[in-house]
Design an enzyme around this catalytic site. Structure first.
Site, short mmCIF file in Angstrom:
data_model
loop_
_atom_site.label_atom_id
_atom_site.label_comp_id
_atom_site.label_asym_id
_atom_site.label_seq_id
_atom_site.Cartn_x
_atom_site.Cartn_y
_atom_site.Cartn_z
N ASP A 62 39.93 -33.90 -38.91
CA ASP A 62 39.88 -33.48 -37.52
C ASP A 62 41.15 -33.98 -36.83
O ASP A 62 41.32 -35.19 -36.64
CB ASP A 62 38.62 -34.07 -36.87
CG ASP A 62 38.47 -33.69 -35.41
OD1 ASP A 62 39.44 -33.16 -34.81
OD2 ASP A 62 37.38 -33.91 -34.86
N SER A 141 50.90 -20.69 -26.97
CA SER A 141 50.29 -19.38 -26.70
C SER A 141 51.10 -18.76 -25.57
O SER A 141 51.84 -19.46 -24.88
CB SER A 141 48.84 -19.60 -26.25
OG SER A 141 48.29 -18.42 -25.70
N TYR A 154 42.23 -23.96 -21.51
CA TYR A 154 43.11 -23.52 -22.61
C TYR A 154 44.55 -23.41 -22.08
O TYR A 154 45.49 -23.88 -22.74
CB TYR A 154 42.61 -22.17 -23.13
CG TYR A 154 43.35 -21.62 -24.34
CD1 TYR A 154 43.13 -22.15 -25.60
CD2 TYR A 154 44.26 -20.57 -24.21
CE1 TYR A 154 43.79 -21.63 -26.72
CE2 TYR A 154 44.92 -20.06 -25.31
CZ TYR A 154 44.68 -20.59 -26.57
OH TYR A 154 45.34 -20.09 -27.66
N LYS A 158 47.87 -25.43 -23.49
CA LYS A 158 48.99 -24.71 -24.10
C LYS A 158 50.28 -24.93 -23.31
O LYS A 158 51.37 -24.95 -23.88
CB LYS A 158 48.65 -23.22 -24.27
CG LYS A 158 47.51 -22.98 -25.27
CD LYS A 158 47.81 -23.56 -26.65
CE LYS A 158 46.75 -23.28 -27.69
NZ LYS A 158 47.07 -23.83 -29.02
N1 LIG Z 1 44.19 -15.76 -31.90
C1 LIG Z 1 44.90 -15.67 -30.79
O1 LIG Z 1 44.85 -14.67 -30.05
C2 LIG Z 1 45.86 -16.77 -30.43
C3 LIG Z 1 46.85 -16.51 -29.47
C4 LIG Z 1 47.73 -17.52 -29.11
C5 LIG Z 1 47.62 -18.76 -29.69
N2 LIG Z 1 46.63 -18.99 -30.61
C6 LIG Z 1 46.57 -20.33 -31.20
O2 LIG Z 1 46.77 -20.22 -32.58
C7 LIG Z 1 46.22 -21.36 -33.23
C8 LIG Z 1 45.43 -20.91 -34.45
O3 LIG Z 1 44.35 -20.12 -34.01
P1 LIG Z 1 43.83 -18.84 -34.79
O4 LIG Z 1 43.89 -17.72 -33.85
O5 LIG Z 1 44.47 -18.73 -36.11
O6 LIG Z 1 42.28 -19.24 -34.91
P2 LIG Z 1 41.33 -19.50 -36.16
O7 LIG Z 1 40.02 -19.84 -35.54
O8 LIG Z 1 41.41 -18.36 -37.11
O9 LIG Z 1 41.96 -20.78 -36.87
C9 LIG Z 1 41.90 -22.05 -36.29
C10 LIG Z 1 41.67 -23.05 -37.41
O10 LIG Z 1 41.76 -24.37 -36.83
C11 LIG Z 1 40.73 -25.15 -37.39
N3 LIG Z 1 40.41 -26.26 -36.49
C12 LIG Z 1 39.77 -26.19 -35.29
N4 LIG Z 1 39.64 -27.42 -34.79
C13 LIG Z 1 40.20 -28.29 -35.66
C14 LIG Z 1 40.36 -29.68 -35.70
N5 LIG Z 1 39.88 -30.47 -34.72
N6 LIG Z 1 41.01 -30.25 -36.74
C15 LIG Z 1 41.46 -29.48 -37.76
N7 LIG Z 1 41.32 -28.14 -37.79
C16 LIG Z 1 40.70 -27.55 -36.75
C17 LIG Z 1 39.56 -24.19 -37.56
O11 LIG Z 1 38.59 -24.67 -38.48
C18 LIG Z 1 40.28 -22.94 -38.03
O12 LIG Z 1 40.37 -22.89 -39.45
C19 LIG Z 1 45.42 -22.09 -32.16
O13 LIG Z 1 46.16 -23.20 -31.68
C20 LIG Z 1 45.25 -21.04 -31.08
O14 LIG Z 1 45.06 -21.63 -29.81
C21 LIG Z 1 45.77 -18.02 -31.00
#
Ligand SMILES: NC(=O)c1ccc[n+]([C@@H]2O[C@H](COP(=O)([O-])OP(=O)(O)OC[C@H]3O[C@@H](n4cnc5c(N)ncnc54)[C@H](O)[C@@H]3O)[C@@H](O)[C@H]2O)c1
Length: 268
Positions: A62, A141, A154, A158
């Site tokens: 974590d 983001s 959020y 970010k």
């Molecule tokens: N999907 C979108 O639209 C989007 C847009 C902009 C930014 N983001 C950012 O991209 C990043 C990745 O997100 P994603 O879209 O791939 O989502 P996702 O849910 O597919 O992947 C996130 C991963 O992080 C892991 N995770 C969550 N909390 C954790 C912790 N405390 N310790 C270790 N691992 C942890 C989860 O288990 C998951 O495997 C994030 O920071 C998210 O805020 C996503």
């Protein structure tokens, strides 16, 4: 050998949130270019699946917990020390109302999205400086550059990531470590689920592929630039966002003055 391959081949890369979405796509890309990837995820099964596909190493941890970074740093050290850190694990609250969030929601999102990046830098940058340099990329983001009223907490986290990256970059440049943030718009991952996904699908709004974000991460690692917030938007190449300049003092005798020395250092 291409410049991109040369920057990645034989390197040790730590990817947080590497079990899914953007982290998984980036871990695949780094591995395909010859990096050894340490996949860190709170979801141990997802981390193991990802690592076994990539012939990498999995660690269930974590990122919001400082003591877990001791384990992550030790695992990375066993692989030879981190050259690349993709500090990407993140979460949302889904709560629009700033009067309605719970203490748990607040601690969780600050812990994962902000602490997970700051602790990651503290744990892994020393491994990079020991090796003569490296690259840190943190996932922010578009909500790190503009307001996202759909999830104010959020947005808070970010923006914090962008501020942290820009603030640490000048000092770390002296040690040959680049630090950048990727700032994607909406990406097709499991993070976009439920009501938001239905809304987007219903309106025909196109989502960015996680692979395109992985491309922007590679840009951050290989461009040589630092202190940048690189936005990822459909139809655009990865592009460093240009910040405006807030005004300086307008008092007589202080026009155009900036604070002395390191107080005014700017990202290069
Ligand atoms: N999907 C979108 O639209 C989007 C847009 C902009 C930014 N983001 C950012 O991209 C990043 C990745 O997100 P994603 O879209 O791939 O989502 P996702 O849910 O597919 O992947 C996130 C991963 O992080 C892991 N995770 C969550 N909390 C954790 C912790 N405390 N310790 C270790 N691992 C942890 C989860 O288990 C998951 O495997 C994030 O920071 C998210 O805020 C996503």
């Amino acid at each position: 050998m291409s410049e991109v391959t040369a920057s990645v081949e034989g390197k040790v890369a730590v990817v947080t949130g590497g079990g899914s979405g953007i982290g998984l796509a980036t871990a695949r890309r780094l591995s395909s270019l010859g990096a050894t990837v340490l996949v860190v995820d709170i979801d141990g099964d997802a981390a193991r699946r990802s690592a076994s596909e990539l012939d990498g190493r999995a660690l269930s941890a974590d990122v919001s917990q400082p003591e877990q970074w001791t384990r992550i740093a030790a695992a990375s050290s066993e692989l030879g020390g981190a050259d690349i850190a993709f500090l990407n694990a993140g979460t949302t609250t889904g709560e629009q109302d700033i009067t309605a969030f719970t203490d748990e929601q607040y601690r969780r999102i600050l812990g994962v999205n902000v602490d997970g990046v700051a602790f990651g830098m503290r744990a892994l940058v020393p491994q990079m400086t020991d090796k003569g340099g490296g690259a840190v990329v943190a996932t922010s983001s578009l909500a790190g550059l503009i307001a996202f009223p759909g999830d104010p907490l959020y947005t808070l986290t970010k923006h914090a990531v962008v501020g942290l990256v820009r603030a640490v970059a000048p000092r770390l440049a002296e040690q040959n470590v680049t630090v950048n943030a990727v700032c994607p718009s909406l990406v097709d991952t499991p993070l976009i689920d439920g009501e938001i996904r239905d809304l987007l699908t219903g309106s025909g709004f196109p989502l960015i592929s996680p692979e395109a974000v992985a491309g922007a991460v590679l840009f951050c690692i290989t461009s040589g630039q630092t202190g940048q917030a690189v936005f990822v938007q459909l139809g655009w190449p990865p592009t460093p966002y240009r910040f405006g300049h807030p005004p300086g003092p307008r008092l007589e005798g202080a026009q155009g003055k900036v604070p002395p020395g390191w107080l005014a250092e700017q990202p290069r």
